[in-house]
Design a protein around this motif. Structure first.
Motif, PDB file in Angstrom:
ATOM      1  N   ARG A  32       0.812  -1.219   0.000  1.00 47.60           N
ATOM      2  CA  ARG A  32       0.000   0.000   0.000  1.00 47.60           C
ATOM      3  C   ARG A  32       0.842   1.264   0.000  1.00 47.60           C
ATOM      4  N   VAL A  36      -0.193   5.205  -1.000  1.00 51.07           N
ATOM      5  CA  VAL A  36      -0.308   6.166   0.093  1.00 51.07           C
ATOM      6  C   VAL A  36       0.578   7.380  -0.174  1.00 51.07           C
ATOM      7  N   THR A  70       2.313  10.403   5.090  1.00 46.34           N
ATOM      8  CA  THR A  70       2.420   8.955   4.856  1.00 46.34           C
ATOM      9  C   THR A  70       2.144   8.192   6.140  1.00 46.34           C
ATOM     10  N   LEU A  73      -1.673   8.243   6.824  1.00 40.20           N
ATOM     11  CA  LEU A  73      -2.484   7.307   6.033  1.00 40.20           C
ATOM     12  C   LEU A  73      -2.161   5.849   6.345  1.00 40.20           C
ATOM     13  N   THR A  77      -4.827   3.007   7.568  1.00 42.55           N
ATOM     14  CA  THR A  77      -5.054   1.704   6.942  1.00 42.55           C
ATOM     15  C   THR A  77      -4.848   0.559   7.925  1.00 42.55           C
TER      16      THR A  77
END
Length: 117
Positions: A32, A36, A70, A73, A77
């Motif tokens: 991910r 991101v 970063t 996020l 997640t």
């Protein structure tokens, strides 16, 4: 700085590491990471990277905002609400600093036009 550098620093800030410094997460977090980082790049008006090997040529303030965004996020997640709240506040402050650039200062003092007759 590469995307992978941003990812590693964000993971360390979040504390998702083993005591020996290795990343304490599965490959899903790493998979991910590029998306991101790309989202934060778009928000900051920086050229997106296609892979984590991509080079990010940004200034210091933008690099800080990119790092904290970063982390924000990634914590989102991972479902880490407490860290997400903290990094959201930090990102908003860093983002404001990165986007607030003073271009030039002009003379704004009024001048005497001769007055009223």
């Amino acid at each position: 700085m590469t995307g992978y550098d941003v990812f590693n620093r964000a993971v360390m800030l979040l504390g998702y590491t083993y005591p020996d410094g290795g990343i304490a997460s599965d490959n899903a977090l790493l998979n991910r990471a590029c998306d991101v980082i790309g989202q934060i790049c778009s928000d900051l008006g920086v050229q997106r990277i296609e892979t984590l090997d991509g080079e990010l040529n940004v200034g210091e303030k933008t690099a800080d905002a990119l790092l904290y965004g970063t982390a924000m996020l990634l914590s989102l997640t991972e479902g880490d609400a407490a860290k997400n709240q903290l990094f959201t506040q930090l990102y908003n402050a860093k983002r404001s600093a990165a986007l607030a650039s003073l271009q030039s200062v002009g003379d704004v003092l009024p001048t005497d036009d001769g007055g009223v007759d």
